[in-house]
Design a protein around this motif. Structure first.
Motif, PDB file in Angstrom:
ATOM      1  N   MET A  78      16.254  -1.222   9.685  1.00 31.89           N
ATOM      2  CA  MET A  78      15.382  -0.064   9.600  1.00 31.89           C
ATOM      3  C   MET A  78      15.072   0.224   8.139  1.00 31.89           C
ATOM      4  O   MET A  78      15.896   0.015   7.272  1.00 31.89           O
ATOM      5  CB  MET A  78      16.056   1.156  10.204  1.00 31.89           C
ATOM      6  CG  MET A  78      16.211   1.159  11.675  1.00 31.89           C
ATOM      7  SD  MET A  78      16.792   2.784  12.172  1.00 31.89           S
ATOM      8  CE  MET A  78      16.561   2.614  13.898  1.00 31.89           C
ATOM      9  N   GLY A  79      13.916   0.777   7.972  1.00 28.42           N
ATOM     10  CA  GLY A  79      13.518   1.116   6.623  1.00 28.42           C
ATOM     11  C   GLY A  79      14.125   2.431   6.169  1.00 28.42           C
ATOM     12  O   GLY A  79      14.732   3.174   6.948  1.00 28.42           O
ATOM     13  N   LEU A  80      13.956   2.706   4.908  1.00 23.90           N
ATOM     14  CA  LEU A  80      14.506   3.922   4.324  1.00 23.90           C
ATOM     15  C   LEU A  80      13.907   5.169   4.971  1.00 23.90           C
ATOM     16  O   LEU A  80      14.620   6.127   5.261  1.00 23.90           O
ATOM     17  CB  LEU A  80      14.257   3.928   2.810  1.00 23.90           C
ATOM     18  CG  LEU A  80      14.783   5.116   2.039  1.00 23.90           C
ATOM     19  CD1 LEU A  80      16.296   5.221   2.225  1.00 23.90           C
ATOM     20  CD2 LEU A  80      14.436   5.005   0.578  1.00 23.90           C
ATOM     21  N   ILE A  81      12.624   5.142   5.246  1.00 20.90           N
ATOM     22  CA  ILE A  81      11.971   6.309   5.853  1.00 20.90           C
ATOM     23  C   ILE A  81      12.520   6.545   7.265  1.00 20.90           C
ATOM     24  O   ILE A  81      12.793   7.682   7.650  1.00 20.90           O
ATOM     25  CB  ILE A  81      10.436   6.130   5.875  1.00 20.90           C
ATOM     26  CG1 ILE A  81       9.918   6.111   4.429  1.00 20.90           C
ATOM     27  CG2 ILE A  81       9.762   7.230   6.674  1.00 20.90           C
ATOM     28  CD1 ILE A  81       8.451   5.831   4.306  1.00 20.90           C
ATOM     29  N   SER A  82      12.697   5.480   8.019  1.00 21.66           N
ATOM     30  CA  SER A  82      13.255   5.628   9.369  1.00 21.66           C
ATOM     31  C   SER A  82      14.655   6.217   9.317  1.00 21.66           C
ATOM     32  O   SER A  82      15.004   7.076  10.129  1.00 21.66           O
ATOM     33  CB  SER A  82      13.299   4.271  10.072  1.00 21.66           C
ATOM     34  OG  SER A  82      12.006   3.760  10.233  1.00 21.66           O
TER      35      SER A  82
END
Length: 87
Positions: A1-5
């Motif tokens: 998962m990305g940082l924003i997620s």
């Protein structure tokens, strides 16, 4: 998962952690429930209860069948895989 997620899902972290803890407790409980040594000890106690006249022959047979089913599952590695929770 990305940082924003990860940032967006951060409020759900306690729930995810709680679910993980519940899965761990369930796994350990199943491991103990299907452990062959535990089942053998319960079989010995059941036989002692029959010999002491605490239970009938029919009740002994019923409980013995259940314990032997648990022993078979434990011996064949079904414990902890969810196979025992459907009963």
């Amino acid at each position: 998962m990305g940082l924003i997620s990860e940032v967006l899902l951060l409020p759900l972290a306690p729930a995810r952690g709680g679910a993980w803890a519940i899965r761990q407790v369930l796994h350990e409980a199943e491991r103990i429930y299907y452990d062959p040594a535990t089942v053998r000890a319960e079989l010995a106690q059941l036989e002692e209860r029959l010999e002491a006249g605490e239970i009938s022959e029919e009740e002994f047979d019923r409980q013995e069948d259940e314990l032997l089913d648990r022993l078979e599952i434990g011996m064949h590695g079904g414990a902890g895989t969810g196979e025992g929770t459907a009963r």
